[in-house]
Design a protein around this motif. Structure first.
Motif, PDB file in Angstrom:
ATOM      1  N   ARG A 111      16.269  24.284  55.113  1.00  0.00           N
ATOM      2  CA  ARG A 111      16.747  25.079  54.046  1.00  0.00           C
ATOM      3  C   ARG A 111      17.592  25.642  53.035  1.00  0.00           C
ATOM      4  O   ARG A 111      17.526  25.960  52.469  1.00  0.00           O
ATOM      5  N   ARG A 112      18.553  24.486  53.278  1.00  0.00           N
ATOM      6  CA  ARG A 112      20.310  24.067  51.890  1.00  0.00           C
ATOM      7  C   ARG A 112      18.849  23.289  51.404  1.00  0.00           C
ATOM      8  O   ARG A 112      19.764  23.794  50.335  1.00  0.00           O
ATOM      9  N   SER A 113      18.332  22.612  50.883  1.00  0.00           N
ATOM     10  CA  SER A 113      17.905  22.217  50.117  1.00  0.00           C
ATOM     11  C   SER A 113      17.253  22.591  49.199  1.00  0.00           C
ATOM     12  O   SER A 113      17.570  22.889  47.686  1.00  0.00           O
ATOM     13  N   VAL A 114      16.606  23.891  50.291  1.00  0.00           N
ATOM     14  CA  VAL A 114      15.938  25.235  49.020  1.00  0.00           C
ATOM     15  C   VAL A 114      16.905  26.516  48.420  1.00  0.00           C
ATOM     16  O   VAL A 114      16.409  26.069  47.391  1.00  0.00           O
ATOM     17  N   GLU A 115      17.727  26.028  49.214  1.00  0.00           N
ATOM     18  CA  GLU A 115      18.745  27.419  48.789  1.00  0.00           C
ATOM     19  C   GLU A 115      19.920  26.205  47.699  1.00  0.00           C
ATOM     20  O   GLU A 115      20.206  27.345  47.070  1.00  0.00           O
ATOM     21  N   GLY A 116      19.918  24.805  47.900  1.00  0.00           N
ATOM     22  CA  GLY A 116      20.875  24.541  46.904  1.00  0.00           C
ATOM     23  C   GLY A 116      20.044  24.097  45.180  1.00  0.00           C
ATOM     24  O   GLY A 116      20.428  23.149  44.953  1.00  0.00           O
TER      25      GLY A 116
ATOM     26  N   ASP B 253       8.743  31.985  52.323  1.00  0.00           N
ATOM     27  CA  ASP B 253       8.430  31.963  53.997  1.00  0.00           C
ATOM     28  C   ASP B 253       8.634  30.344  54.055  1.00  0.00           C
ATOM     29  O   ASP B 253       8.123  30.043  53.757  1.00  0.00           O
ATOM     30  N   LEU B 254      10.199  30.123  54.823  1.00  0.00           N
ATOM     31  CA  LEU B 254      10.719  29.268  54.496  1.00  0.00           C
ATOM     32  C   LEU B 254      10.174  28.303  56.310  1.00  0.00           C
ATOM     33  O   LEU B 254      10.216  26.840  55.528  1.00  0.00           O
ATOM     34  N   SER B 255       9.078  28.315  56.456  1.00  0.00           N
ATOM     35  CA  SER B 255       9.241  27.944  57.801  1.00  0.00           C
ATOM     36  C   SER B 255       7.414  27.706  57.654  1.00  0.00           C
ATOM     37  O   SER B 255       7.783  26.433  57.712  1.00  0.00           O
ATOM     38  N   ALA B 256       6.924  28.284  56.790  1.00  0.00           N
ATOM     39  CA  ALA B 256       5.836  27.659  55.914  1.00  0.00           C
ATOM     40  C   ALA B 256       5.865  26.316  54.954  1.00  0.00           C
ATOM     41  O   ALA B 256       5.115  25.592  55.019  1.00  0.00           O
ATOM     42  N   ALA B 257       6.734  26.322  54.424  1.00  0.00           N
ATOM     43  CA  ALA B 257       7.469  26.034  53.721  1.00  0.00           C
ATOM     44  C   ALA B 257       8.079  24.001  54.022  1.00  0.00           C
ATOM     45  O   ALA B 257       7.722  23.374  53.751  1.00  0.00           O
ATOM     46  N   HIS B 258       8.822  24.240  55.070  1.00  0.00           N
ATOM     47  CA  HIS B 258       9.334  22.931  56.056  1.00  0.00           C
ATOM     48  C   HIS B 258       7.687  22.559  56.472  1.00  0.00           C
ATOM     49  O   HIS B 258       8.014  21.329  56.000  1.00  0.00           O
TER      50      HIS B 258
ATOM     51  N   ALA C 167       8.735  12.631  54.982  1.00  0.00           N
ATOM     52  CA  ALA C 167       8.804  12.757  56.757  1.00  0.00           C
ATOM     53  C   ALA C 167       8.816  13.654  57.682  1.00  0.00           C
ATOM     54  O   ALA C 167      10.580  12.789  57.518  1.00  0.00           O
ATOM     55  N   ASP C 168       9.188  14.403  59.093  1.00  0.00           N
ATOM     56  CA  ASP C 168      10.432  14.899  59.523  1.00  0.00           C
ATOM     57  C   ASP C 168      11.066  15.338  59.460  1.00  0.00           C
ATOM     58  O   ASP C 168      12.480  15.543  60.038  1.00  0.00           O
ATOM     59  N   ILE C 169      12.065  15.826  57.194  1.00  0.00           N
ATOM     60  CA  ILE C 169      13.069  16.725  57.254  1.00  0.00           C
ATOM     61  C   ILE C 169      13.273  17.496  58.561  1.00  0.00           C
ATOM     62  O   ILE C 169      12.221  18.667  59.081  1.00  0.00           O
ATOM     63  N   PRO C 170      14.202  18.250  58.833  1.00  0.00           N
ATOM     64  CA  PRO C 170      15.065  18.939  59.986  1.00  0.00           C
ATOM     65  C   PRO C 170      14.577  20.450  58.890  1.00  0.00           C
ATOM     66  O   PRO C 170      15.141  20.185  57.774  1.00  0.00           O
ATOM     67  N   PHE C 171      14.488  21.254  59.602  1.00  0.00           N
ATOM     68  CA  PHE C 171      14.508  22.571  58.874  1.00  0.00           C
ATOM     69  C   PHE C 171      15.590  23.187  58.418  1.00  0.00           C
ATOM     70  O   PHE C 171      15.460  23.567  57.238  1.00  0.00           O
ATOM     71  N   GLU C 172      16.817  23.165  58.781  1.00  0.00           N
ATOM     72  CA  GLU C 172      18.517  23.106  58.209  1.00  0.00           C
ATOM     73  C   GLU C 172      18.046  22.273  57.010  1.00  0.00           C
ATOM     74  O   GLU C 172      19.085  22.828  55.724  1.00  0.00           O
TER      75      GLU C 172
ATOM     76  N   PRO D  91      15.370   8.420  55.989  1.00  0.00           N
ATOM     77  CA  PRO D  91      16.651   9.057  56.524  1.00  0.00           C
ATOM     78  C   PRO D  91      16.146  10.673  58.263  1.00  0.00           C
ATOM     79  O   PRO D  91      17.347  11.149  58.972  1.00  0.00           O
ATOM     80  N   TYR D  92      15.269  11.224  57.636  1.00  0.00           N
ATOM     81  CA  TYR D  92      14.989  12.186  58.989  1.00  0.00           C
ATOM     82  C   TYR D  92      14.688  11.476  60.600  1.00  0.00           C
ATOM     83  O   TYR D  92      14.472  12.368  61.300  1.00  0.00           O
ATOM     84  N   ARG D  93      13.696  10.462  60.489  1.00  0.00           N
ATOM     85  CA  ARG D  93      13.302   9.605  61.623  1.00  0.00           C
ATOM     86  C   ARG D  93      14.154   9.273  63.007  1.00  0.00           C
ATOM     87  O   ARG D  93      15.047   8.451  61.829  1.00  0.00           O
TER      88      ARG D  93
END
Length: 152
Positions: free
Chosen positions: A46-51, A23-28, A38-43, A146-148
């Protein structure tokens, strides 16, 4: 070529590399609330999980933790995003997750594993990690927060 998804079981818990289960949303939501992402954008997440080799931890089918391994599958691996939800901590699940990662068929025979941690040294020492033997050889290029977005 990556191995087919692998699943390990322990009582009501499972660790699986099957991304179709994740569940990508729950994992995010889990990882975006940590000090290291902290505050990593969803996209970006997602790329980090897929890679990566992504390991989901499940209790009765519900995602309760995860970890990612970034590796060339031959010489080196970076372990990151090791996380177990608070309600399931204290049961040895993070240590078991590390054992499952060590057992993954694509991650055998690597000459070096690396990771970063602020507060889980004892956990990783149980799995054979040590401080850098030659820290003078290591360099980094770090980008803090980097995400803030900067305040206006």
């Amino acid at each position: 070529m990556r191995a087919a998804p692998v699943t390990w079981s322990r009582g009501a818990y499972e660790v699986s590399t099957d991304l179709a289960r994740l569940d990508l949303s729950a994992a995010h939501q889990m990882i975006a609330g940590t000090y290291w992402a902290a505050d990593i954008p969803f996209e970006t997440f997602r790329r980090s999980v897929e890679g990566a080799y992504t390991f989901g931890v499940y209790h009765a089918g519900e995602l309760i933790g995860l970890a990612r391994v970034i590796s060339d599958g031959a010489t080196i691996a970076y372990l990151g995003d090791v996380y177990i939800t608070e309600a399931h901590r204290g049961q040895g699940l993070a240590r078991w997750l590390l054992d499952c990662i060590d057992a993954h068929p694509d991650l055998q025979g690597l000459r070096r594993w690396i990771l970063l941690t602020r507060d889980a040294h004892a956990l990783y020492q149980q799995a054979g990690y040590t401080a850098l033997a030659a820290p003078e050889r290591w360099m980094e290029r770090a980008v803090p927060n980097p995400y803030r977005k900067p305040a206006p």
